[in-house]
Design a protein around this motif. Sequence first.
Motif, PDB file in Angstrom:
ATOM      1  N   THR A 223     -10.002   8.518  -8.739  1.00 25.50           N
ATOM      2  CA  THR A 223     -10.383   9.748  -9.357  1.00 25.50           C
ATOM      3  C   THR A 223     -10.975   9.192 -10.818  1.00 25.50           C
ATOM      4  O   THR A 223     -11.812   9.882 -11.373  1.00 25.50           O
ATOM      5  N   GLU A 224     -10.448   8.127 -11.347  1.00 25.45           N
ATOM      6  CA  GLU A 224     -10.969   7.544 -12.479  1.00 25.45           C
ATOM      7  C   GLU A 224     -12.281   6.783 -12.134  1.00 25.45           C
ATOM      8  O   GLU A 224     -12.989   6.103 -12.858  1.00 25.45           O
ATOM      9  N   GLY A 225     -12.768   6.494 -10.794  1.00 29.46           N
ATOM     10  CA  GLY A 225     -14.088   5.849 -10.656  1.00 29.46           C
ATOM     11  C   GLY A 225     -13.928   4.240 -10.410  1.00 29.46           C
ATOM     12  O   GLY A 225     -14.984   3.918 -10.483  1.00 29.46           O
ATOM     13  N   HIS A 226     -12.779   3.717 -10.065  1.00 29.83           N
ATOM     14  CA  HIS A 226     -12.860   2.503  -9.469  1.00 29.83           C
ATOM     15  C   HIS A 226     -11.902   2.191  -8.468  1.00 29.83           C
ATOM     16  O   HIS A 226     -10.997   3.185  -8.202  1.00 29.83           O
ATOM     17  N   GLU A 227     -12.166   0.717  -7.796  1.00 32.46           N
ATOM     18  CA  GLU A 227     -11.326   0.797  -6.810  1.00 32.46           C
ATOM     19  C   GLU A 227      -9.917  -0.390  -6.909  1.00 32.46           C
ATOM     20  O   GLU A 227     -10.079  -1.063  -7.869  1.00 32.46           O
ATOM     21  N   LEU A 228      -9.014   0.065  -6.303  1.00 31.18           N
ATOM     22  CA  LEU A 228      -8.001  -0.883  -6.636  1.00 31.18           C
ATOM     23  C   LEU A 228      -8.042  -2.124  -5.757  1.00 31.18           C
ATOM     24  O   LEU A 228      -8.690  -2.115  -4.625  1.00 31.18           O
ATOM     25  N   PRO A 229      -7.605  -3.329  -6.227  1.00 27.78           N
ATOM     26  CA  PRO A 229      -7.930  -4.365  -5.459  1.00 27.78           C
ATOM     27  C   PRO A 229      -7.060  -4.635  -4.071  1.00 27.78           C
ATOM     28  O   PRO A 229      -5.962  -4.172  -4.185  1.00 27.78           O
ATOM     29  N   ALA A 230      -7.541  -5.148  -3.068  1.00 31.98           N
ATOM     30  CA  ALA A 230      -6.863  -5.005  -1.786  1.00 31.98           C
ATOM     31  C   ALA A 230      -5.583  -5.750  -2.015  1.00 31.98           C
ATOM     32  O   ALA A 230      -5.813  -7.129  -2.392  1.00 31.98           O
ATOM     33  N   PRO A 231      -4.635  -5.190  -1.301  1.00 31.53           N
ATOM     34  CA  PRO A 231      -3.288  -5.998  -1.594  1.00 31.53           C
ATOM     35  C   PRO A 231      -3.372  -7.204  -0.395  1.00 31.53           C
ATOM     36  O   PRO A 231      -3.663  -7.359   0.640  1.00 31.53           O
ATOM     37  N   GLU A 232      -2.542  -8.236  -0.957  1.00 30.00           N
ATOM     38  CA  GLU A 232      -2.226  -9.398   0.114  1.00 30.00           C
ATOM     39  C   GLU A 232      -1.169  -8.883   1.174  1.00 30.00           C
ATOM     40  O   GLU A 232      -0.303  -8.433   0.916  1.00 30.00           O
ATOM     41  N   ARG A 233      -1.637  -9.092   2.365  1.00 33.35           N
ATOM     42  CA  ARG A 233      -0.990  -8.635   3.565  1.00 33.35           C
ATOM     43  C   ARG A 233      -0.009  -9.741   3.865  1.00 33.35           C
ATOM     44  O   ARG A 233      -0.488 -11.105   4.151  1.00 33.35           O
ATOM     45  N   PRO A 234       1.433  -9.758   3.970  1.00 31.19           N
ATOM     46  CA  PRO A 234       1.997 -10.683   4.464  1.00 31.19           C
ATOM     47  C   PRO A 234       1.606 -11.346   6.042  1.00 31.19           C
ATOM     48  O   PRO A 234       1.329 -10.389   6.847  1.00 31.19           O
ATOM     49  N   ALA A 235       1.751 -12.586   6.152  1.00 31.01           N
ATOM     50  CA  ALA A 235       1.538 -13.167   7.242  1.00 31.01           C
ATOM     51  C   ALA A 235       2.713 -12.635   8.166  1.00 31.01           C
ATOM     52  O   ALA A 235       3.800 -12.691   8.093  1.00 31.01           O
ATOM     53  N   GLY A 236       2.515 -12.405   9.694  1.00 26.23           N
ATOM     54  CA  GLY A 236       3.335 -12.168  10.652  1.00 26.23           C
ATOM     55  C   GLY A 236       2.881 -11.601  11.653  1.00 26.23           C
ATOM     56  O   GLY A 236       1.732 -11.529  12.275  1.00 26.23           O
ATOM     57  N   GLY A 237       3.826 -10.835  12.477  1.00 25.09           N
ATOM     58  CA  GLY A 237       3.288 -10.266  13.845  1.00 25.09           C
ATOM     59  C   GLY A 237       3.155 -11.076  14.892  1.00 25.09           C
ATOM     60  O   GLY A 237       2.945 -10.561  16.124  1.00 25.09           O
ATOM     61  N   GLY A 238       3.559 -12.252  14.998  1.00 27.85           N
ATOM     62  CA  GLY A 238       3.631 -13.188  16.087  1.00 27.85           C
ATOM     63  C   GLY A 238       4.793 -13.300  16.700  1.00 27.85           C
ATOM     64  O   GLY A 238       5.946 -12.512  16.439  1.00 27.85           O
ATOM     65  N   LYS A 239       4.988 -14.042  17.767  1.00 27.59           N
ATOM     66  CA  LYS A 239       6.243 -13.954  18.653  1.00 27.59           C
ATOM     67  C   LYS A 239       7.227 -14.930  17.845  1.00 27.59           C
ATOM     68  O   LYS A 239       7.011 -15.812  17.222  1.00 27.59           O
ATOM     69  N   VAL A 240       8.550 -14.329  18.039  1.00 30.17           N
ATOM     70  CA  VAL A 240       9.705 -15.228  17.390  1.00 30.17           C
ATOM     71  C   VAL A 240       9.938 -16.207  18.392  1.00 30.17           C
ATOM     72  O   VAL A 240      10.421 -15.908  19.651  1.00 30.17           O
ATOM     73  N   ILE A 241       9.645 -17.370  18.004  1.00 31.10           N
ATOM     74  CA  ILE A 241       9.924 -18.544  19.155  1.00 31.10           C
ATOM     75  C   ILE A 241      11.271 -18.930  19.171  1.00 31.10           C
ATOM     76  O   ILE A 241      11.758 -19.216  20.156  1.00 31.10           O
ATOM     77  N   ASP A 242      11.924 -19.367  18.001  1.00 32.03           N
ATOM     78  CA  ASP A 242      13.289 -19.641  17.701  1.00 32.03           C
ATOM     79  C   ASP A 242      14.114 -18.717  17.276  1.00 32.03           C
ATOM     80  O   ASP A 242      13.853 -18.572  15.840  1.00 32.03           O
TER      81      ASP A 242
END
Length: 323
Positions: A223-242
Amino acid sequence: MRSIWNGAVSFGLVSIPVKLVNATENHTVSFRQIHTEDGGRVRYRKVCELEDKEVSGDEIGKAYEDADGSLIPITDEDLASLPLPTTKTIDIVAFVPADSIDPLQMDAAYYLASGGSNAAKPYTLLREALKRGNRVALAKFALRGKERLGMLRVVGDVIVLHGLHWPDEIRVPEGVAPTEDVKVRDKELDLAESLMDTLGEADVNDLHDDYRQAVEEMIAAKTEGHELPAPERPAGGGKVIDLMAALENSVKAAQESRGGDPSDEEVAEVHQLEDRKKKAPPKKKTTSAKKTAPAKKTSPAKKTAAKKATPKKKTTPPRKKAS
């Protein structure tokens, strides 16, 4: 708060005038559909398939679609002629223990407000009776044209009506649980319980919708005419090996987020007793050796030394007399 239904709670010969008020509200941010090329609104229009023209609301009725696709018209008069004794009454049919209702059945919640000064005494009577007996009331009531099952319980000084799903509306969880033969070790359960204890300290009143907050901030920024910085996405989503390492790291992370000091000793406390027994014997031997080492062994040596010293003193006098 605006009431959505007026009627009475009935049990036995007691009737309590009440008003129904929504106990919850939806804070979800809603969006409109637009044409992406020019930004124009996309709207739904109700069109008759036979005449291929838009119809107004007063021209629209109800119909039941049969299995073969044919439509059976149902009028408001047809529905009004059906017996529905709970149209203006919340009819209590039973009082049951509070823990006998499966939360899976619970639906929308409503506050029951007393309908005037004459309702204050019977309203309070029902509320206090439910509290003393630690019970809830099962009831039938009609809302929005159909009969429903409900549960009345006490929250603070207010009687709350929870809509309940009918028993035949609860689906059997067939094929949902894992079918593999999985064995969980006691050590894994110990760590899981430790993680549950750490995470279980949160106050539900402190929880909020992070996604909705992010959406609102994004809308305000646009609404104010500017974009928010992209948030840092936490790493993850892999298989739990241990699994054990994942649990231990989760316990440490949870303790750090609570402001604790997750040392190795604290994590070791949740390990299985068998591991402790393996480490315990050498410690017990060393401590027992230190405790049994003192005076018992040295005192006999002192006694024998004293015995050897006394004969020498006795033999010296005769030599002086002989001279």
